[in-house]
Design a protein around this motif. Structure first.
Motif, short mmCIF file in Angstrom:
data_model
loop_
_atom_site.label_atom_id
_atom_site.label_comp_id
_atom_site.label_asym_id
_atom_site.label_seq_id
_atom_site.Cartn_x
_atom_site.Cartn_y
_atom_site.Cartn_z
N VAL A 351 116.35 36.00 59.15
CA VAL A 351 114.94 35.88 58.79
C VAL A 351 114.82 35.63 57.28
O VAL A 351 115.51 36.28 56.48
CB VAL A 351 114.15 37.15 59.18
N VAL A 352 113.90 34.70 56.91
CA VAL A 352 113.76 34.34 55.49
C VAL A 352 113.22 35.54 54.70
O VAL A 352 112.36 36.29 55.18
CB VAL A 352 112.84 33.12 55.30
N ASP A 353 113.73 35.67 53.48
CA ASP A 353 113.35 36.82 52.65
C ASP A 353 112.62 36.41 51.38
O ASP A 353 112.38 37.25 50.50
CB ASP A 353 114.59 37.65 52.29
N ASP A 354 112.25 35.12 51.26
CA ASP A 354 111.57 34.67 50.03
C ASP A 354 110.19 34.07 50.30
O ASP A 354 109.65 33.35 49.47
CB ASP A 354 112.44 33.68 49.26
N GLN A 355 109.64 34.35 51.48
CA GLN A 355 108.23 34.06 51.75
C GLN A 355 107.53 35.41 51.90
O GLN A 355 107.88 36.20 52.77
CB GLN A 355 108.05 33.24 53.02
N VAL A 356 106.55 35.66 51.03
CA VAL A 356 105.93 36.98 50.93
C VAL A 356 104.45 36.89 51.30
O VAL A 356 103.74 35.97 50.87
CB VAL A 356 106.08 37.53 49.49
N GLY A 357 104.00 37.84 52.08
CA GLY A 357 102.58 37.85 52.47
C GLY A 357 102.19 39.16 53.09
O GLY A 357 102.86 40.19 52.92
N ARG A 358 101.08 39.14 53.82
CA ARG A 358 100.60 40.32 54.55
C ARG A 358 100.18 39.89 55.95
O ARG A 358 99.56 38.83 56.12
CB ARG A 358 99.40 40.96 53.85
N LEU A 359 100.50 40.71 56.93
CA LEU A 359 100.03 40.45 58.29
C LEU A 359 98.52 40.63 58.35
O LEU A 359 97.95 41.48 57.67
CB LEU A 359 100.70 41.41 59.28
N THR A 360 97.88 39.83 59.20
CA THR A 360 96.45 40.00 59.48
C THR A 360 96.29 40.15 60.98
O THR A 360 96.57 39.21 61.73
CB THR A 360 95.63 38.79 59.00
N PHE A 361 95.88 41.30 61.42
CA PHE A 361 95.70 41.51 62.86
C PHE A 361 94.38 40.89 63.30
O PHE A 361 93.35 41.02 62.65
CB PHE A 361 95.79 43.00 63.19
N ALA A 362 94.46 40.17 64.42
CA ALA A 362 93.31 39.40 64.88
C ALA A 362 92.09 40.28 65.11
O ALA A 362 90.95 39.86 64.87
CB ALA A 362 93.67 38.65 66.17
N SER A 363 92.32 41.51 65.54
CA SER A 363 91.19 42.43 65.77
C SER A 363 90.46 42.72 64.47
O SER A 363 89.22 42.81 64.43
CB SER A 363 91.69 43.73 66.39
N GLU A 364 91.22 42.89 63.36
CA GLU A 364 90.62 43.13 62.05
C GLU A 364 89.93 41.88 61.52
O GLU A 364 88.87 41.95 60.89
CB GLU A 364 91.68 43.60 61.07
N LEU A 365 90.53 40.73 61.76
CA LEU A 365 89.93 39.48 61.33
C LEU A 365 88.58 39.26 62.02
O LEU A 365 87.59 38.90 61.37
CB LEU A 365 90.89 38.33 61.63
N ALA A 366 88.53 39.53 63.33
CA ALA A 366 87.26 39.40 64.06
C ALA A 366 86.23 40.40 63.53
O ALA A 366 85.06 40.06 63.33
CB ALA A 366 87.50 39.63 65.55
N ARG A 367 86.68 41.62 63.30
CA ARG A 367 85.75 42.65 62.78
C ARG A 367 85.21 42.26 61.41
O ARG A 367 84.02 42.43 61.12
CB ARG A 367 86.47 44.00 62.71
N GLY A 368 86.08 41.73 60.55
CA GLY A 368 85.64 41.34 59.22
C GLY A 368 84.66 40.19 59.24
O GLY A 368 83.68 40.18 58.48
N ILE A 369 84.90 39.20 60.09
CA ILE A 369 83.98 38.07 60.19
C ILE A 369 82.61 38.53 60.67
O ILE A 369 81.57 38.12 60.12
CB ILE A 369 84.57 36.99 61.12
N LEU A 370 82.57 39.39 61.67
CA LEU A 370 81.28 39.89 62.15
C LEU A 370 80.60 40.74 61.08
O LEU A 370 79.36 40.76 60.99
CB LEU A 370 81.46 40.68 63.44
N HIS A 371 81.37 41.44 60.28
CA HIS A 371 80.79 42.21 59.18
C HIS A 371 80.08 41.27 58.20
O HIS A 371 78.94 41.55 57.77
CB HIS A 371 81.88 42.99 58.45
N LEU A 372 80.70 40.17 57.85
CA LEU A 372 80.06 39.21 56.94
C LEU A 372 78.78 38.65 57.55
O LEU A 372 77.77 38.46 56.86
CB LEU A 372 81.04 38.07 56.63
N ILE A 373 78.81 38.39 58.86
CA ILE A 373 77.61 37.87 59.54
C ILE A 373 76.51 38.92 59.55
O ILE A 373 75.36 38.66 59.19
CB ILE A 373 77.96 37.42 60.97
N ASP A 374 76.85 40.13 59.98
CA ASP A 374 75.83 41.16 60.19
C ASP A 374 75.25 41.71 58.90
O ASP A 374 74.14 42.23 58.89
CB ASP A 374 76.42 42.31 61.02
N THR A 375 75.98 41.61 57.80
CA THR A 375 75.45 42.08 56.51
C THR A 375 74.78 40.96 55.72
O THR A 375 74.32 41.20 54.60
CB THR A 375 76.57 42.70 55.66
#
Length: 465
Positions: A351-375
């Motif tokens: 597995v490559v060790d020089d690409q760095v990031g953060r996982l984004t769980f789809a459930s959190e992504l959906a929750r965040g998008i609805l938060h932007l809409i609802d607020t």
């Protein structure tokens, strides 16, 4: 402007300038009224009701659109009843109005009035064009329902009321006006499936799969029905990064990620629908870490270029949102599921060790998008990815092995250059896929810790295997 007992029902005082000739008023002035707090509701039709006799009473009708009502001549007693589902269902507000007042009536609030003078002229702006089919979506409540306790100045026994208005149902039998739909495109994908899970509790969500809305179809936007819709969330995309570098893949990527999005943005603007475009870390070249929303885009490959073009098409229209994310994990094929499968199968991955990031769980992504809409968050770009320390794919693979009860040392590191050299047709990937999340946090959204979500996700995979 003042609020009432019904959420969103607003009363405005209008300056009326009088002299010996008569009077003048600015009945509707968008810039001034939005500045004092009225929603920027964008009316498309102006209706006028002339009422010859005092005591003429109309209502109570709840139409599926916003309305701005005012009096051009005479006096009325206005009454409104909230028919939206929720704690304010059945709430009542009344106002006596002349030319010096106006009322903003939100969608789902039943509107009624009684004239207190002859030759009264009642005007209202609405946010959707009236059609004969729109009547099927009306809801009604009876003017005389004792549960409402509306004290009409002129007794309804003596008032001029149509037979239809006298037959409206009581509040206990009134049909609630459901909120506008939020259409989610890409229902087959990981994010689309996360929204589908939320749809069981959120009646607004309507999930469309590729079979129902295919962005590769040149007429996709025209075929998509946006009636009764407030938002479209475009979670559909051509995401096969390596295939996008081929002749066939390049054409598909530009059609799905750019051309179709451009036409969808136009259609949404025409129908006053907000478009939320889900985008990617691939619009950057990956040379900088923790980039914010103002960082210049610089895509390396066709996939990132087509997604960047889609972003610009969406941002060309007001009110739209672009939500960039990275390394999505949900119901479907993804890195975490693959590493778990390898661990359980006894395979030791490189597995490559020089690409760095953060996982984004789809459930959190959906929750965040609805938060932007609802607020009601401001239009523009938002970065949304997992909360926690950045890690390489190699480090994440080791974490998956460990959480699954396997020796993490079975995972071996390699460089991106070595990995690409050992395989044909591998497109470039960003070295850094980390976002600055301060803008999103300022909107009140804080994601759950990545490590907890990863543990829960792996436990879920274990339960279904």
């Amino acid at each position: 402007m003042r609020e009432t007992s019904i959420p969103g029902l607003l009363v405005l005082d209008l300056p009326v300038h009088e002299d010996e000739r008569g009077w003048f008023k600015e009945n509707w002035q968008r810039e001034k009224m939005v500045a004092v707090g009225l929603p920027d509701f964008r009316p498309v039709q102006n209706n006028v009701s002339f009422n010859a006799a005092a005591g003429t009473t109309r209502g109570l009708h709840a139409e599926p659109w916003n309305k701005y009502v005012s009096v051009l001549a005479g006096q009325i007693f206005g009454a409104w009843v909230d028919l939206r589902p929720g704690p304010s269902f059945g709430a009542v507000a009344t106002v006596q109005m002349g030319p010096d007042k106006a009322v903003f009536v939100p969608r789902g609030v039943a509107n009624g009035f009684q004239t207190l003078a002859s030759n009264t002229v009642y005007s209202y702006l609405v946010t959707e064009h009236w059609t004969e089919t729109a009547r099927a979506h009306y809801s009604y409540v009876n003017l005389a329902d004792p549960a409402l306790q509306i004290c009409w100045p002129i007794s309804l026994d003596e008032a001029v009321v149509s037979a239809a208005d006298r037959e409206h149902p009581l509040l206990a039998e009134a049909r609630p006006v459901q909120p506008k739909k939020i259409i989610v495109l890409g229902g087959n994908g990981q994010l689309g499936r996360a929204f589908a899970q939320r749809a069981a509790q959120d009646a607004r969500l309507e999930i469309l799969t590729r079979a129902e809305a295919d962005l590769s179809d040149p007429r996709f936007a025209e075929k998509t029905d946006l009636s009764g819709c407030s938002h479209v969330i475009n979670a559909a995309a051509m995401t096969t990064v390596d295939h996008a570098e081929t002749a066939a893949g390049r054409a598909e990527a530009w059609q799905v990620n750019a051309t179709a999005v451009h036409r969808l943005a136009q259609r949404c603007a025409e129908q006053d629908v907000v478009l939320v475009q889900v985008s990617t870390d691939y619009v950057f070249d990956g040379t900088s870490a923790n980039v914010d929303e103002r960082h210049p885009i610089c895509p390396m490959g066709v996939y990132g270029q087509s997604k960047a073009a889609g972003e610009q098409a969406v941002l060309a229209h007001v009110r739209n949102l672009v939500v960039r994310t990275s390394w999505v994990v949900g119901d479907g094929n993804n890195f975490v599921a693959t590493m778990r499968r390898l661990a359980e199968s006894g395979i030791d991955p490189l597995v490559v060790d020089d690409q760095v990031g953060r996982l984004t769980f789809a459930s959190e992504l959906a929750r965040g998008i609805l938060h932007l809409i609802d607020t009601g968050s401001a239009q523009g770009i938002y970065h949304l990815q997992g909360e926690g320390d950045a890690a390489s794919w190699y480090q994440l693979a080791r974490m998956v092995f460990e959480l699954c009860g396997h020796d993490p040392d079975r995972v071996q590191p390699t460089s991106t250059a070595a990995y690409r050299a050992s395989r044909q047709g591998i497109a470039e990937r960003p070295g850094h896929s980390t976002f600055d999340l301060r803008k999103l946090r300022a909107e009140g959204f804080i994601g759950r810790p990545e490590r907890i979500l990863l543990s829960e996700y792996l436990a879920l995979l274990a339960d279904v295997s």
